[in-house]
Design a protein around this motif. Structure first.
Motif, PDB file in Angstrom:
ATOM      1  N   TRP A 401       0.827  -1.207   0.000  1.00 29.31           N
ATOM      2  CA  TRP A 401       0.000   0.000   0.000  1.00 29.31           C
ATOM      3  C   TRP A 401       0.864   1.261   0.000  1.00 29.31           C
ATOM      4  N   HIS A 402       1.900   1.285   0.827  1.00 32.02           N
ATOM      5  CA  HIS A 402       2.719   2.481   0.982  1.00 32.02           C
ATOM      6  C   HIS A 402       3.633   2.741  -0.210  1.00 32.02           C
ATOM      7  N   THR A 403       4.122   1.695  -0.851  1.00 35.36           N
ATOM      8  CA  THR A 403       5.163   1.873  -1.867  1.00 35.36           C
ATOM      9  C   THR A 403       4.733   1.554  -3.301  1.00 35.36           C
ATOM     10  N   ARG A 404       3.551   0.985  -3.472  1.00 37.95           N
ATOM     11  CA  ARG A 404       3.120   0.645  -4.822  1.00 37.95           C
ATOM     12  C   ARG A 404       1.702   1.138  -5.118  1.00 37.95           C
ATOM     13  N   ILE A 405       0.738   0.626  -4.354  1.00 37.47           N
ATOM     14  CA  ILE A 405      -0.667   0.930  -4.654  1.00 37.47           C
ATOM     15  C   ILE A 405      -0.971   2.424  -4.493  1.00 37.47           C
ATOM     16  N   ALA A 406      -0.678   2.980  -3.301  1.00 36.84           N
ATOM     17  CA  ALA A 406      -0.964   4.395  -3.059  1.00 36.84           C
ATOM     18  C   ALA A 406      -0.201   5.314  -4.008  1.00 36.84           C
ATOM     19  N   PRO A 407       1.103   5.089  -4.240  1.00 33.51           N
ATOM     20  CA  PRO A 407       1.805   5.956  -5.203  1.00 33.51           C
ATOM     21  C   PRO A 407       1.220   5.896  -6.609  1.00 33.51           C
ATOM     22  N   VAL A 408       0.777   4.702  -7.046  1.00 35.24           N
ATOM     23  CA  VAL A 408       0.171   4.586  -8.374  1.00 35.24           C
ATOM     24  C   VAL A 408      -1.152   5.366  -8.425  1.00 35.24           C
ATOM     25  N   LEU A 409      -1.993   5.170  -7.410  1.00 29.46           N
ATOM     26  CA  LEU A 409      -3.262   5.895  -7.352  1.00 29.46           C
ATOM     27  C   LEU A 409      -3.025   7.403  -7.265  1.00 29.46           C
ATOM     28  N   GLY A 410      -2.013   7.788  -6.473  1.00 26.03           N
ATOM     29  CA  GLY A 410      -1.683   9.202  -6.354  1.00 26.03           C
ATOM     30  C   GLY A 410      -1.238   9.783  -7.685  1.00 26.03           C
ATOM     31  N   SER A 411      -0.444   9.021  -8.426  1.00 26.34           N
ATOM     32  CA  SER A 411       0.022   9.480  -9.737  1.00 26.34           C
ATOM     33  C   SER A 411      -1.148   9.688 -10.695  1.00 26.34           C
ATOM     34  N   VAL A 412      -2.073   8.732 -10.711  1.00 26.48           N
ATOM     35  CA  VAL A 412      -3.241   8.836 -11.592  1.00 26.48           C
ATOM     36  C   VAL A 412      -4.069  10.074 -11.236  1.00 26.48           C
ATOM     37  N   GLY A 413      -4.296  10.274  -9.932  1.00 20.97           N
ATOM     38  CA  GLY A 413      -5.069  11.432  -9.492  1.00 20.97           C
ATOM     39  C   GLY A 413      -4.400  12.746  -9.847  1.00 20.97           C
ATOM     40  N   LEU A 414      -3.089  12.823  -9.620  1.00 22.37           N
ATOM     41  CA  LEU A 414      -2.361  14.056  -9.917  1.00 22.37           C
ATOM     42  C   LEU A 414      -2.322  14.344 -11.414  1.00 22.37           C
ATOM     43  N   ILE A 415      -2.151  13.295 -12.213  1.00 20.59           N
ATOM     44  CA  ILE A 415      -2.143  13.483 -13.672  1.00 20.59           C
ATOM     45  C   ILE A 415      -3.499  13.987 -14.153  1.00 20.59           C
ATOM     46  N   ALA A 416      -4.577  13.464 -13.570  1.00 21.15           N
ATOM     47  CA  ALA A 416      -5.920  13.916 -13.932  1.00 21.15           C
ATOM     48  C   ALA A 416      -6.099  15.400 -13.585  1.00 21.15           C
ATOM     49  N   VAL A 417      -5.636  15.789 -12.392  1.00 17.99           N
ATOM     50  CA  VAL A 417      -5.728  17.193 -11.985  1.00 17.99           C
ATOM     51  C   VAL A 417      -4.864  18.067 -12.890  1.00 17.99           C
ATOM     52  N   PHE A 418      -3.676  17.565 -13.231  1.00 17.55           N
ATOM     53  CA  PHE A 418      -2.767  18.300 -14.107  1.00 17.55           C
ATOM     54  C   PHE A 418      -3.431  18.573 -15.461  1.00 17.55           C
ATOM     55  N   ALA A 419      -4.137  17.575 -15.978  1.00 17.18           N
ATOM     56  CA  ALA A 419      -4.844  17.745 -17.249  1.00 17.18           C
ATOM     57  C   ALA A 419      -5.921  18.822 -17.137  1.00 17.18           C
ATOM     58  N   LEU A 420      -6.628  18.841 -16.002  1.00 16.94           N
ATOM     59  CA  LEU A 420      -7.654  19.858 -15.780  1.00 16.94           C
ATOM     60  C   LEU A 420      -7.036  21.252 -15.731  1.00 16.94           C
ATOM     61  N   VAL A 421      -5.893  21.359 -15.056  1.00 15.03           N
ATOM     62  CA  VAL A 421      -5.225  22.654 -14.933  1.00 15.03           C
ATOM     63  C   VAL A 421      -4.793  23.165 -16.303  1.00 15.03           C
ATOM     64  N   LEU A 422      -4.206  22.287 -17.109  1.00 12.45           N
ATOM     65  CA  LEU A 422      -3.782  22.702 -18.446  1.00 12.45           C
ATOM     66  C   LEU A 422      -4.973  23.130 -19.297  1.00 12.45           C
ATOM     67  N   ASP A 423      -6.081  22.412 -19.164  1.00 10.49           N
ATOM     68  CA  ASP A 423      -7.274  22.712 -19.948  1.00 10.49           C
ATOM     69  C   ASP A 423      -7.872  24.066 -19.574  1.00 10.49           C
ATOM     70  N   ASN A 424      -7.635  24.478 -18.302  1.00 11.58           N
ATOM     71  CA  ASN A 424      -8.212  25.737 -17.824  1.00 11.58           C
ATOM     72  C   ASN A 424      -7.145  26.794 -17.526  1.00 11.58           C
TER      73      ASN A 424
END
Length: 476
Positions: A401-424
């Motif tokens: 959870w600490h070193t694989r699952i959570a970092p992967v989920l965090g990356s996906v979430g941050l990339i999604a937010v990053f896309a929103l920021v670029l779009d706006n």
């Protein structure tokens, strides 16, 4: 007792680090400055749930971030983590972006603070002076405090932050006790409210309100028991910021009514929160909060000043910045030369906008804040990926959870937010598409410059990504 001249000193604990991070988040500035704009341009009454979603994404990201802080204790934080996971080239690219992000957002806050101070001085019968006079005065004050040991800064920030939180809690309690404008409802926490109007713009403002939370790791070397202090401070900071913003934004929504707040905010964002204070706590309280907004802004720039000073220190210590910046003040135990450099850079950047006779809020604040959000999100995505790679390669921590699952989920979430920021992004900086393109290109150029610096360093000394001093801070 002899002291390592390249080792920061201090005994700051969880509370002290949380104070620094909350000060950088600048709660009152967010509630009185960003929130009204977020409501007007974003999803209106859905703002409270947006803060919760943003906090959830950052909490997931922080799981891996905290795990990494237990292995590497370094004031460079993002720089050290990306270097350990992805190599020196990308590490220096991340470092360049982090310094750039903090520098630009600090300049943005100086603009907003100078405008706020100038307006208050005129309101109370003082002289009407150019905004840059107040900006340079604030830079001088921050420079004096930032030059000294961070524990002094902690005391200053702690006092200011307590006053901010008291004001925010008082407004929230008053609105909830009095029942708001049209009664208490939970519309703000429904999916319908979250996805109404422009949720992307709202998420952009919400994430921007958390910028600075990652500084928990920056103070690791000055913390008591950093392996425990940094992770705990990270979780507490994100949880506290998210909870505070969700509750207070809900109170502001209720102060005008869930079905009316967006239209009221659209008519005028400047005094949306202050007017709510006047209505539910009285005119005197509104005047006090207006003054406290200045102290909130001061606390924010002081926190970012401290963070940048430590990034410069870390880069110098690893040989990627002038060595003079790696020295520690013999009395204060602080990165004093990095602090001086940061003060000079703030003068130069603010000076450019002053010479151009730019508006301190519509131009300096909005443009520099927008650039900072893009830069820091890029660094966070790199860090999240670096964490996954580091633990997979080294096996230093086998918790999935600490070193694989959570970092992967965090990356996906941050990339999604990053896309929103670029779009706006054009909306965020309040400029034209051409201006937006120029700033995005500048962010990319800063990153590339850092990577090139890493490439040159690899050509000169290809043996390692971390210096011996860096390696000595890796906890087994």
């Amino acid at each position: 007792m002899s002291v390592n001249s390249t080792q920061l000193r201090g005994s700051i604990g969880v509370v002290g680090i949380v104070f620094l991070v909350l000060a950088a988040a600048s709660p009152l500035t967010t509630v009185a400055g960003s929130l009204p704009v977020m409501i007007a341009l974003g999803n209106g009454a859905g703002a409270p749930l947006t803060y919760i979603v943003a906090a959830a994404i950052l909490l997931v990201f922080s799981v891996g971030y905290a795990a990494m802080s237990g292995r590497i204790v370094d004031t460079g934080a993002f720089y050290a983590y990306v270097t350990a996971g992805l190599g020196r080239r990308l590490g220096l690219g991340a470092a360049a972006l982090a310094v750039f992000a903090y520098t630009t957002i600090q300049a943005a806050i100086y603009g907003l603070a100078a405008n706020t101070v100038g307006a208050l001085v005129v309101q109370y019968g003082g002289p009407s002076l150019p905004w840059w006079v107040w900006a340079f005065a604030l830079i001088a004050c921050v420079g004096v405090v930032g030059y000294r040991n961070i524990e002094l800064g902690t005391k200053v920030l702690g006092l200011l932050l307590v006053l901010e939180v008291v004001a925010i809690v008082a407004l929230s309690v008053a609105v909830l006790v009095q029942g708001g404008a049209k009664g208490i409802d939970v519309t703000s926490f429904t999916p319908g409210a979250f996805f109404s109007a422009s949720p992307g713009v709202a998420m952009m403002f919400a994430i921007g309100s958390f910028v600075g939370f990652e500084a928990t790791a920056i103070y690791g070397e000055e913390a008591r028991n950093p392996r425990r202090t940094v992770p705990l401070a990270t979780y507490v900071a994100i949880g506290a910021i998210g909870t505070m913003y969700a509750i207070c934004s809900w109170a502001v929504v209720l102060a005008y009514g869930s079905d009316s707040v967006a239209s009221v905010a659209a008519e005028g964002t400047d005094n949306l929160t202050i007017d709510a204070v006047a209505t539910y706590l009285g005119p005197t309280a509104a005047e006090v909060v207006a003054v406290m907004l200045v102290t909130s802004l001061f606390a924010a720039v002081l926190a970012f000043h401290s963070a940048i000073s430590r990034y410069l220190f870390a880069l110098a210590r690893s040989g990627h910045a002038p060595q003079r910046l790696a020295s520690v003040h013999p009395r204060h135990g602080s990165p004093h030369r990095g602090s001086l450099v940061q003060s000079v850079s703030a003068i130069l950047l603010v000076g450019v906008f002053a010479i151009a006779d730019a508006d301190p809020v519509r131009t300096l604040f909005t443009w520099m804040a927008g650039v900072a959000i893009v830069a820091i999100l890029t660094v966070m995505v790199l860090t999240s990926i670096a964490i996954i790679v580091y633990f997979r390669r080294t096996g230093a921590d086998t918790r999935w959870w600490h070193t694989r699952i959570a970092p992967v989920l965090g990356s996906v979430g941050l990339i999604a937010v990053f896309a929103l920021v670029l779009d706006n992004f054009t909306t965020l900086i309040g400029g034209s598409a051409t201006v937006a393109t120029v700033f995005l290109a500048l962010v990319a150029l800063v990153f590339v410059a850092g990577v090139v610096r890493g490439y040159v360093a690899d050509r000169k000394a290809p043996a390692a990504d971390l210096s011996d001093d860096d390696r000595s801070r890796i906890r087994s």
